[in-house]
Scaffold this motif. Structure first.
Motif, mmCIF file in Angstrom:
data_model
loop_
_atom_site.group_PDB
_atom_site.id
_atom_site.type_symbol
_atom_site.label_atom_id
_atom_site.label_comp_id
_atom_site.label_asym_id
_atom_site.label_seq_id
_atom_site.Cartn_x
_atom_site.Cartn_y
_atom_site.Cartn_z
ATOM 1 N N LEU A 1 104.049 -21.815 -17.060
ATOM 2 C CA LEU A 1 104.860 -22.596 -16.122
ATOM 3 C C LEU A 1 104.140 -22.743 -14.787
ATOM 4 O O LEU A 1 104.096 -23.835 -14.200
ATOM 5 C CB LEU A 1 106.214 -21.907 -15.906
ATOM 6 C CG LEU A 1 107.298 -22.156 -16.949
ATOM 7 C CD1 LEU A 1 108.457 -21.187 -16.744
ATOM 8 C CD2 LEU A 1 107.802 -23.591 -16.879
ATOM 9 N N ALA A 2 103.589 -21.646 -14.311
ATOM 10 C CA ALA A 2 102.907 -21.693 -13.018
ATOM 11 C C ALA A 2 101.707 -22.638 -13.062
ATOM 12 O O ALA A 2 101.503 -23.459 -12.159
ATOM 13 C CB ALA A 2 102.464 -20.280 -12.617
ATOM 14 N N LYS A 3 100.902 -22.565 -14.124
ATOM 15 C CA LYS A 3 99.696 -23.376 -14.237
ATOM 16 C C LYS A 3 100.003 -24.857 -14.447
ATOM 17 O O LYS A 3 99.192 -25.722 -14.112
ATOM 18 C CB LYS A 3 98.825 -22.848 -15.387
ATOM 19 C CG LYS A 3 98.148 -21.510 -15.097
ATOM 20 C CD LYS A 3 97.638 -20.850 -16.374
ATOM 21 C CE LYS A 3 96.526 -21.628 -17.026
ATOM 22 N NZ LYS A 3 95.285 -21.641 -16.232
ATOM 23 N N SER A 4 101.186 -25.161 -15.006
ATOM 24 C CA SER A 4 101.540 -26.564 -15.250
ATOM 25 C C SER A 4 101.794 -27.334 -13.962
ATOM 26 O O SER A 4 101.737 -28.563 -13.941
ATOM 27 C CB SER A 4 102.786 -26.642 -16.133
ATOM 28 O OG SER A 4 103.966 -26.308 -15.393
ATOM 29 N N GLU B 1 103.448 -9.972 -11.656
ATOM 30 C CA GLU B 1 103.339 -9.870 -10.204
ATOM 31 C C GLU B 1 102.748 -11.154 -9.626
ATOM 32 O O GLU B 1 101.738 -11.670 -10.109
ATOM 33 C CB GLU B 1 102.456 -8.676 -9.835
ATOM 34 C CG GLU B 1 102.376 -8.405 -8.346
ATOM 35 C CD GLU B 1 101.545 -7.181 -8.028
ATOM 36 O OE1 GLU B 1 101.268 -6.949 -6.835
ATOM 37 O OE2 GLU B 1 101.158 -6.464 -8.988
ATOM 38 N N GLY B 2 103.384 -11.671 -8.613
ATOM 39 C CA GLY B 2 102.913 -12.870 -7.937
ATOM 40 C C GLY B 2 103.508 -14.167 -8.463
ATOM 41 O O GLY B 2 103.373 -15.217 -7.821
ATOM 42 N N PHE B 3 104.175 -14.109 -9.621
ATOM 43 C CA PHE B 3 104.706 -15.343 -10.214
ATOM 44 C C PHE B 3 105.789 -15.966 -9.340
ATOM 45 O O PHE B 3 105.760 -17.173 -9.058
ATOM 46 C CB PHE B 3 105.261 -15.064 -11.617
ATOM 47 C CG PHE B 3 106.064 -16.211 -12.177
ATOM 48 C CD1 PHE B 3 105.432 -17.342 -12.650
ATOM 49 C CD2 PHE B 3 107.458 -16.158 -12.220
ATOM 50 C CE1 PHE B 3 106.174 -18.405 -13.161
ATOM 51 C CE2 PHE B 3 108.197 -17.203 -12.721
ATOM 52 C CZ PHE B 3 107.549 -18.334 -13.195
ATOM 53 N N ILE B 4 106.756 -15.174 -8.912
ATOM 54 C CA ILE B 4 107.870 -15.726 -8.126
ATOM 55 C C ILE B 4 107.360 -16.296 -6.809
ATOM 56 O O ILE B 4 107.775 -17.387 -6.382
ATOM 57 C CB ILE B 4 108.952 -14.648 -7.904
ATOM 58 C CG1 ILE B 4 109.647 -14.318 -9.241
ATOM 59 C CG2 ILE B 4 109.978 -15.115 -6.880
ATOM 60 C CD1 ILE B 4 110.697 -13.247 -9.148
ATOM 61 N N GLU B 5 106.429 -15.591 -6.175
ATOM 62 C CA GLU B 5 105.885 -16.089 -4.909
ATOM 63 C C GLU B 5 105.142 -17.401 -5.113
ATOM 64 O O GLU B 5 105.275 -18.342 -4.328
ATOM 65 C CB GLU B 5 104.949 -15.049 -4.291
ATOM 66 C CG GLU B 5 105.641 -13.793 -3.783
ATOM 67 C CD GLU B 5 106.090 -12.855 -4.902
ATOM 68 O OE1 GLU B 5 105.651 -13.059 -6.071
ATOM 69 O OE2 GLU B 5 106.893 -11.943 -4.621
#
Length: 453
Positions: free
Chosen positions: A292-295, A319-323
């Motif tokens: 999701l983040a990379k998309s 870790e770091g995904f939500i930010e």
């Protein structure tokens, strides 16, 4: 009320009491209650026989509904030795109290009773048969699942296929559609499979069958089911369109996500939800998150507490995904799905492909990313991706593949073409549930059938 008013029947025959059984699963309970509400709107008195596990909330339904609790002696699906054994225990435990309820209703002067039972609650068909009452089976799955289930049993009984074989991707002989991997219970251990066969062999032959589907969507499968059962088959879906204001109340919806959606551009958000039962490993959750983040796409993600074993809620996210995704992502425990899918901002639905979710997505004109987990979901995913071509199946959950899949659906020309097809189907759904539509006609035929009983 149907266009053809109930007064046509001159009041000479009393409306039969319709007793519906509701299973404890959200995906089964909701359409059962929608069917009850639709029949009630057409003049029938309604009683709901339900397990004590996950019971319906009477305050969400008409005040003259009668609720009949069944003694299931169960506190959860887990701890009973697997799903098949749970179903067997549920039916064995509920049968006695259901028979007591029906016997009492007959003794109280209810001479005309029709039983409509969820196929999972097959004890109700057996009891109705014992009491010489009409029994109508209600399938909350797609019509295509019914012959697929029979095919699965035949393949196993003939010894032509074992789960560990390398032929999972091959098309089943004499089928131009389903692969071995699409057949239901393909991951079920042998003992559970034997229990499933034993469970379904106990079912009484129904007087008729109700399917929560639409003729244009599953015409061939409906014909196949009719030829199999040799009883009337009524396609009265999608029920969430015929009883649109009903809430089952079994899950607490977080409506704050609608406010967030209101601020997003049209068709820019991918909505992710795997229903009320699916579970996953921590690794899958992590791969989903980074995909999701990379998309780089906006998303609304339902992360159900307990959907990852041992988790409270979000503590296992990487870790770091939500930010990293805070400006374009929103996570809730449960969402008002029909409202979400109908929202202008939603352009894709990453789903487990439960049948209710498929119908809701098609009805809202939303393309799908299919990630099936169990039972009928593999069949549904195959139809969505291969037959109707309004979605793509995610074959394995790896962050790079997740990123590619999301962009194919949300950004690429492939997604645009699928969106055209699903919007055409959305209009066909409107016609089906409208005046003189196929689903309204099937509902009228169902009403006549119940009255004839």
């Amino acid at each position: 009320m149907l266009k053809r008013e109930m007064e046509e029947h001159d009041g000479r025959r009393p409306q039969p009491l319709v007793v519906l059984t509701s299973s404890p699963f959200h995906g089964h309970m909701t359409p059962t209650l929608q069917l009850a509400t639709t029949l009630h709107a057409n003049g029938f008195p309604i009683a709901i026989a339900h397990s004590n596990l996950n019971p319906p909330n009477p305050s969400n339904h008409p005040s003259d509904f009668t609720f009949l609790p069944l003694s299931d002696n169960l506190s959860a699906v887990e701890g009973t030795g697997g799903f098949a054994k749970f179903i067997n225990t549920l039916n064995n435990n509920c049968k006695g109290s259901f028979k007591e309820h029906l016997t009492r209703l007959v003794n109280e002067g209810n001479k005309s009773i029709v039983v409509i039972y969820d196929n999972i609650m097959y004890f109700a068909g057996v009891v109705a048969d014992d009491l010489n009452l009409p029994r109508i089976m209600f399938r909350t799955t797609s019509a295509a699942f019914i012959p697929a289930l029979l095919l699965r049993q035949q393949v196993r009984q003939h010894g032509r296929f074992l789960e560990e074989d390398f032929v999972m991707q091959e098309v089943v002989p004499n089928q131009n559609l389903l692969r071995y991997k699409d057949l239901p219970f393909s991951k079920t251990p042998i003992e559970d499979w034997k229990q499933n066969v034993a469970n379904y062999s106990q079912q009484a032959h129904p007087s008729a069958l109700i399917c929560n589907t639409i003729k244009f969507l599953e015409h061939e499968s409906l014909t196949q089911v009719h030829n199999m059962l040799q009883v009337p088959v009524f396609a009265v879906g999608p029920l969430h369109k015929l009883a649109p204001n009903l809430s089952s109340g079994s899950c607490q919806e977080d409506t704050s996500c609608i406010t967030w959606l209101d601020k997003q551009p049209p068709k820019s958000v991918v909505y992710i939800s795997f229903g009320s039962l699916a579970t996953m490993e921590t690794k899958m959750l992590i791969e989903m998150a980074w995909g999701l983040a990379k998309s780089n796409q906006r998303f609304l993600w339902v992360v159900r507490p307990g959907s990852v074993s041992g988790s409270e809620w979000l503590e296992l996210l990487p870790e770091g995904f939500i930010e990293e995704t805070r400006e374009r992502g929103f996570i809730v425990k449960w969402a008002p799905q029909k409202e979400v899918l109908a929202h202008f901002a939603v352009g894709g639905f990453w789903s487990h492909c439960g049948w209710n979710s498929c119908l809701e997505s098609i009805s809202s004109g939303v393309v799908m990313i299919c990630q099936p987990f169990i039972v009928d979901q593999m069949v549904n995913a195959r139809y969505v991706s291969y037959v109707w071509k309004i979605g793509l199946e995610l074959e394995w959950v790896e962050r790079g593949e997740v990123e590619r899949m999301i962009r194919r659906v949300m950004v690429d020309e492939e997604g645009v073409e699928m969106r055209v097809r699903v919007n055409d189907m959305k209009e066909m759904v409107k016609e089906a549930v409208g005046d003189d539509g196929s689903s309204q006609k099937s509902l009228e035929d169902l009403v006549d059938f119940i009255l004839s009983c």
